[in-house]
Design a protein around this motif. Structure first.
Motif, short mmCIF file in Angstrom:
data_model
loop_
_atom_site.label_atom_id
_atom_site.label_comp_id
_atom_site.label_asym_id
_atom_site.label_seq_id
_atom_site.Cartn_x
_atom_site.Cartn_y
_atom_site.Cartn_z
N GLU A 76 0.84 -1.20 0.00
CA GLU A 76 0.00 0.00 0.00
C GLU A 76 0.87 1.25 0.00
N GLY A 77 0.54 2.20 -0.89
CA GLY A 77 1.25 3.48 -0.93
C GLY A 77 2.47 3.49 -1.83
N LEU A 78 2.80 2.38 -2.48
CA LEU A 78 4.01 2.34 -3.31
C LEU A 78 3.75 2.61 -4.79
N GLY A 79 2.55 3.00 -5.16
CA GLY A 79 2.24 3.26 -6.56
C GLY A 79 1.61 2.05 -7.21
N GLU A 80 0.88 2.31 -8.30
CA GLU A 80 0.12 1.23 -8.92
C GLU A 80 0.41 1.08 -10.40
N GLY A 81 1.42 1.75 -10.92
CA GLY A 81 1.73 1.63 -12.35
C GLY A 81 2.62 2.76 -12.81
N VAL A 82 2.52 3.10 -14.09
CA VAL A 82 3.33 4.17 -14.68
C VAL A 82 2.42 5.27 -15.21
N SER A 83 2.98 6.44 -15.42
CA SER A 83 2.23 7.59 -15.91
C SER A 83 2.04 7.52 -17.42
N PRO A 84 0.94 8.12 -17.94
CA PRO A 84 0.75 8.19 -19.40
C PRO A 84 1.81 9.09 -20.02
N ASN A 85 2.12 8.85 -21.29
CA ASN A 85 3.05 9.68 -22.06
C ASN A 85 4.37 9.91 -21.35
N SER A 86 4.94 8.85 -20.84
CA SER A 86 6.22 8.92 -20.12
C SER A 86 7.14 7.80 -20.58
#
Length: 177
Positions: A76-86
């Motif tokens: 929990e709290g470590l992020g869930e994926g990657v950002s768009p257009n990156s």
């Protein structure tokens, strides 16, 4: 007369023995054992070693690269994926090792097929564009770290990048081009 018949029988016996021994070999049957242990990716003679928490060996013994909350190592709290257009560069995601008993170098062909811009590189990242098909020579006893370049250009929130990584090893070093 008995001596002549005995010698005649001996000569015929020798002729039969010589004729039989000059015949072509036709058939042989034997049962032998073959023992092959099927093991997870991280225990093979040529193995794939996860080197980051987002790379792991699943219950089926296969290497998985999972940058989502569905990764078994996710907290929990470590992020869930990657950002768009990156564009992301992940160093040393997994390693390919060569623990063959023969002490032979291998050429490992690594190929990605699937969604999105997923590319690989060897060792440190120095700005190279990466490859969807990568050939890596792995010397005996060596572990070669493989990095990942992930380009999410054109993707939006909620999209996913899914694909397969294929590994194919052949004996000997990779051809240098």
């Amino acid at each position: 007369m008995r001596k002549i018949i005995g010698l005649f029988a001996l000569m015929i016996g020798l002729l039969v023995a010589v004729a039989a021994s000059s015949a072509h070999f036709a058939y042989f049957e034997a049962d032998r054992g073959v023992h092959i242990q099927v093991v997870p990716d991280d225990s093979e003679l040529i193995d794939l070693r996860p080197m980051q928490p987002y790379a792991y060996i699943n219950d089926n013994g296969m290497l998985v690269i999972d940058l989502s909350k569905y990764n078994g190592n996710w907290q929990e709290g470590l992020g869930e994926g990657v950002s768009p257009n990156s564009t992301y560069v992940f160093k040393e995601v997994f390693g390919v090792s060569n623990d063959l008993w023969e002490g032979t170098p291998i050429c490992m062909h690594i190929t990605y097929s699937g969604d999105g811009g997923v590319k690989f590189f060897v060792g440190n990242y120095t700005g190279q564009p990466g490859e969807t098909t990568l050939d890596v020579t792995v010397m005996p006893g060596e572990v070669v770290p493989i990095g990942l370049i992930l380009d999410s250009t054109g993707l939006v929130d909620g999209d996913a990048i899914n694909g397969q990584v294929q590994f194919y090893a052949v004996p000997g070093p990779c051809d240098e081009e």
